[in-house]
Design a protein around this motif. Structure first.
Motif, mmCIF file in Angstrom:
data_model
loop_
_atom_site.group_PDB
_atom_site.id
_atom_site.type_symbol
_atom_site.label_atom_id
_atom_site.label_comp_id
_atom_site.label_asym_id
_atom_site.label_seq_id
_atom_site.Cartn_x
_atom_site.Cartn_y
_atom_site.Cartn_z
ATOM 1 N N LEU A 156 30.360 33.203 40.541
ATOM 2 C CA LEU A 156 30.433 33.606 41.940
ATOM 3 C C LEU A 156 29.149 34.250 42.449
ATOM 4 O O LEU A 156 28.872 34.222 43.656
ATOM 5 C CB LEU A 156 31.592 34.601 42.151
ATOM 6 C CG LEU A 156 33.006 34.102 41.896
ATOM 7 C CD1 LEU A 156 33.995 35.253 42.074
ATOM 8 C CD2 LEU A 156 33.358 32.964 42.844
ATOM 9 N N PHE B 257 27.316 42.737 45.883
ATOM 10 C CA PHE B 257 28.737 42.681 45.514
ATOM 11 C C PHE B 257 29.312 44.090 45.524
ATOM 12 O O PHE B 257 28.605 45.098 45.577
ATOM 13 C CB PHE B 257 28.917 42.039 44.136
ATOM 14 C CG PHE B 257 28.585 42.949 42.979
ATOM 15 C CD1 PHE B 257 29.601 43.574 42.247
ATOM 16 C CD2 PHE B 257 27.260 43.194 42.611
ATOM 17 C CE1 PHE B 257 29.303 44.417 41.188
ATOM 18 C CE2 PHE B 257 26.955 44.031 41.557
ATOM 19 C CZ PHE B 257 27.978 44.650 40.837
ATOM 20 N N SER C 101 46.534 35.506 46.550
ATOM 21 C CA SER C 101 45.237 35.511 45.875
ATOM 22 C C SER C 101 45.348 34.805 44.525
ATOM 23 O O SER C 101 46.062 35.277 43.637
ATOM 24 C CB SER C 101 44.743 36.944 45.642
ATOM 25 O OG SER C 101 44.439 37.584 46.851
ATOM 26 N N VAL D 292 30.083 39.387 48.090
ATOM 27 C CA VAL D 292 31.293 39.070 47.332
ATOM 28 C C VAL D 292 32.011 40.359 46.966
ATOM 29 O O VAL D 292 31.389 41.305 46.473
ATOM 30 C CB VAL D 292 30.970 38.285 46.035
ATOM 31 C CG1 VAL D 292 32.237 38.032 45.223
ATOM 32 C CG2 VAL D 292 30.282 36.967 46.366
ATOM 33 N N GLU D 293 33.299 40.394 47.225
ATOM 34 C CA GLU D 293 34.140 41.517 46.793
ATOM 35 C C GLU D 293 34.945 41.081 45.581
ATOM 36 O O GLU D 293 35.689 40.096 45.644
ATOM 37 C CB GLU D 293 35.093 41.956 47.905
ATOM 38 C CG GLU D 293 34.421 42.692 49.034
ATOM 39 C CD GLU D 293 35.435 43.253 50.021
ATOM 40 O OE1 GLU D 293 35.256 44.399 50.467
ATOM 41 O OE2 GLU D 293 36.400 42.537 50.336
ATOM 42 N N LEU D 294 34.799 41.793 44.480
ATOM 43 C CA LEU D 294 35.577 41.530 43.277
ATOM 44 C C LEU D 294 36.729 42.531 43.242
ATOM 45 O O LEU D 294 36.531 43.716 43.008
ATOM 46 C CB LEU D 294 34.707 41.668 42.031
ATOM 47 C CG LEU D 294 33.542 40.674 41.909
ATOM 48 C CD1 LEU D 294 32.684 41.025 40.707
ATOM 49 C CD2 LEU D 294 34.067 39.248 41.803
ATOM 50 N N ASN D 295 37.929 42.041 43.505
ATOM 51 C CA ASN D 295 39.113 42.888 43.506
ATOM 52 C C ASN D 295 39.712 42.921 42.104
ATOM 53 O O ASN D 295 39.883 41.879 41.460
ATOM 54 C CB ASN D 295 40.145 42.348 44.485
ATOM 55 C CG ASN D 295 39.649 42.375 45.910
ATOM 56 O OD1 ASN D 295 39.734 43.379 46.587
ATOM 57 N ND2 ASN D 295 39.103 41.244 46.368
ATOM 58 N N HIS E 175 38.964 37.287 44.160
ATOM 59 C CA HIS E 175 38.052 37.514 45.278
ATOM 60 C C HIS E 175 38.549 36.891 46.570
ATOM 61 O O HIS E 175 38.055 37.214 47.645
ATOM 62 C CB HIS E 175 36.650 36.969 44.958
ATOM 63 C CG HIS E 175 36.568 35.471 44.955
ATOM 64 N ND1 HIS E 175 37.074 34.697 43.928
ATOM 65 C CD2 HIS E 175 36.044 34.602 45.860
ATOM 66 C CE1 HIS E 175 36.863 33.419 44.186
ATOM 67 N NE2 HIS E 175 36.255 33.329 45.355
ATOM 68 N N GLU E 176 39.512 36.003 46.473
ATOM 69 C CA GLU E 176 40.018 35.302 47.653
ATOM 70 C C GLU E 176 41.352 35.905 48.089
ATOM 71 O O GLU E 176 42.228 36.180 47.260
ATOM 72 C CB GLU E 176 40.211 33.814 47.336
ATOM 73 C CG GLU E 176 40.775 32.997 48.490
ATOM 74 C CD GLU E 176 41.042 31.544 48.116
ATOM 75 O OE1 GLU E 176 41.498 30.791 48.994
ATOM 76 O OE2 GLU E 176 40.805 31.185 46.943
ATOM 77 N N TYR F 139 34.468 36.344 35.139
ATOM 78 C CA TYR F 139 34.929 35.891 36.459
ATOM 79 C C TYR F 139 33.777 35.912 37.468
ATOM 80 O O TYR F 139 33.673 35.040 38.338
ATOM 81 C CB TYR F 139 36.065 36.789 36.939
ATOM 82 C CG TYR F 139 36.713 36.357 38.224
ATOM 83 C CD1 TYR F 139 37.789 35.459 38.226
ATOM 84 C CD2 TYR F 139 36.261 36.829 39.457
ATOM 85 C CE1 TYR F 139 38.384 35.058 39.414
ATOM 86 C CE2 TYR F 139 36.849 36.431 40.644
ATOM 87 C CZ TYR F 139 37.917 35.551 40.619
ATOM 88 O OH TYR F 139 38.510 35.151 41.792
ATOM 89 N N ALA F 140 32.903 36.919 37.337
ATOM 90 C CA ALA F 140 31.828 37.099 38.308
ATOM 91 C C ALA F 140 30.694 36.087 38.149
ATOM 92 O O ALA F 140 29.999 35.759 39.130
ATOM 93 C CB ALA F 140 31.270 38.514 38.205
#
Length: 283
Positions: free
Chosen positions: A100, A107, A77, A148-151, A163-164, A96-97
């Motif tokens: 995106l 999200f 990631s 979108v998932e924000l890890n 996120h990737e 960061y968001a």
């Protein structure tokens, strides 16, 4: 080196080993990452922490591409690094968001923590989620199927936002499981050799240039032998006491075989072989 990106590198089987073996495999994996980058003239700095490797590089695209060709890596990631202090981390997550997410999208915040912090993972999800909602109008939280998932992974004093999640080759680090002899003068031979390499074996390979070049893309230190018939390679393996990899697609024995013969393609269908060949050749 002042890197512009950090890539979180995850591994699987290595984490299940004893402490001594795990450290050995982590060191081998880190060394293999450095070898792969050096062979392709891409700079990097590799740091090791239990359960993760952190690879710092300037060229994110090239770094991700190379890491996907290092055996032992399960996923990667690209991430933004920040301090774990809640206020600082909140600012980093919002920044960061922004590129995106847009109005109308959904999200979710997916937090994970390792170490001692003045907040829980639930606190983190709540605070960061509210901050993102307040900074980008028109968003909705969806914990089941978000756009979108924000890890957010917090490890000690540092945090990583991403996120990737790109898949890796898996397996074990090259060089951790000894040496084999192999023949790669056709596609089945190339695939059979790759499968044994994926289990951590360094291969000394007899074969033709197009197939050797493909394998060298996975092992910059690939050792090659002069081209020779299978029977000669088997005798050589017997003399040296090393396993030999043969590319046959069935369980039938061949004259002159020894107990050191490995057949990783036994039981593979033609379609499985074709799909794996395509994967190995991807750049």
């Amino acid at each position: 080196m002042h890197a512009s990106v950090v890539l979180l590198v995850r591994y699987g089987e290595i984490a299940l080993k004893s402490t001594y073996v795990r450290r050995h495999l982590e060191d081998q994996l880190a060394a293999n990452v450095r070898d792969m980058f050096a062979a392709n003239d891409v700079e990097c700095v590799v740091k090791t922490e239990r359960g993760r490797l952190f690879v710092y590089a300037d060229d994110e695209v090239a770094a991700l591409k190379l890491l996907r060709r290092v055996f032992g890596i399960v996923s990667i990631s690209p991430a933004k690094e920040a301090l774990a202090k809640l206020e600082t981390l909140t600012t980093a997550v919002v920044d960061y968001a922004r590129p995106l997410l847009a109005a109308g999208q959904t999200f979710a915040i997916r937090p994970r923590r390792s170490g001692q912090h003045p907040y829980t993972s639930q606190d983190l999800a709540r605070v960061l989620g509210r901050a993102v909602l307040g900074a980008i109008p028109g968003l909705t939280v969806d914990l089941d199927e978000p756009d979108v998932e924000l890890n957010v992974e917090v490890r000690g004093p540092r945090a990583y936002v991403f996120h990737e999640i790109a898949s890796g080759a898996g397996g074990l680090p090259l060089g951790s499981q000894g040496t084999v002899l192999a023949i790669a003068d056709d596609e089945p031979g190339m695939v059979a050799t790759w499968l044994v390499m994926r289990r951590g074996c360094r291969a000394r390979v007899s074969g033709r240039d197009p197939f050797l070049a493909t394998l060298r893309g996975w092992d910059p230190r690939l050792a090659t032998l002069d081209q020779m018939p299978v029977a000669v390679l088997v005798r050589l393996a017997a003399e040296k006491g090393e396993p030999v990899v043969l590319p046959t697609l069935d369980f039938a024995a061949s004259e002159g075989e020894t107990p050191f013969v490995l057949r990783p393609l036994a039981g593979f269908s033609r379609d499985e072989l074709t799909n794996l060949t395509r994967r190995i050749r991807e750049r």
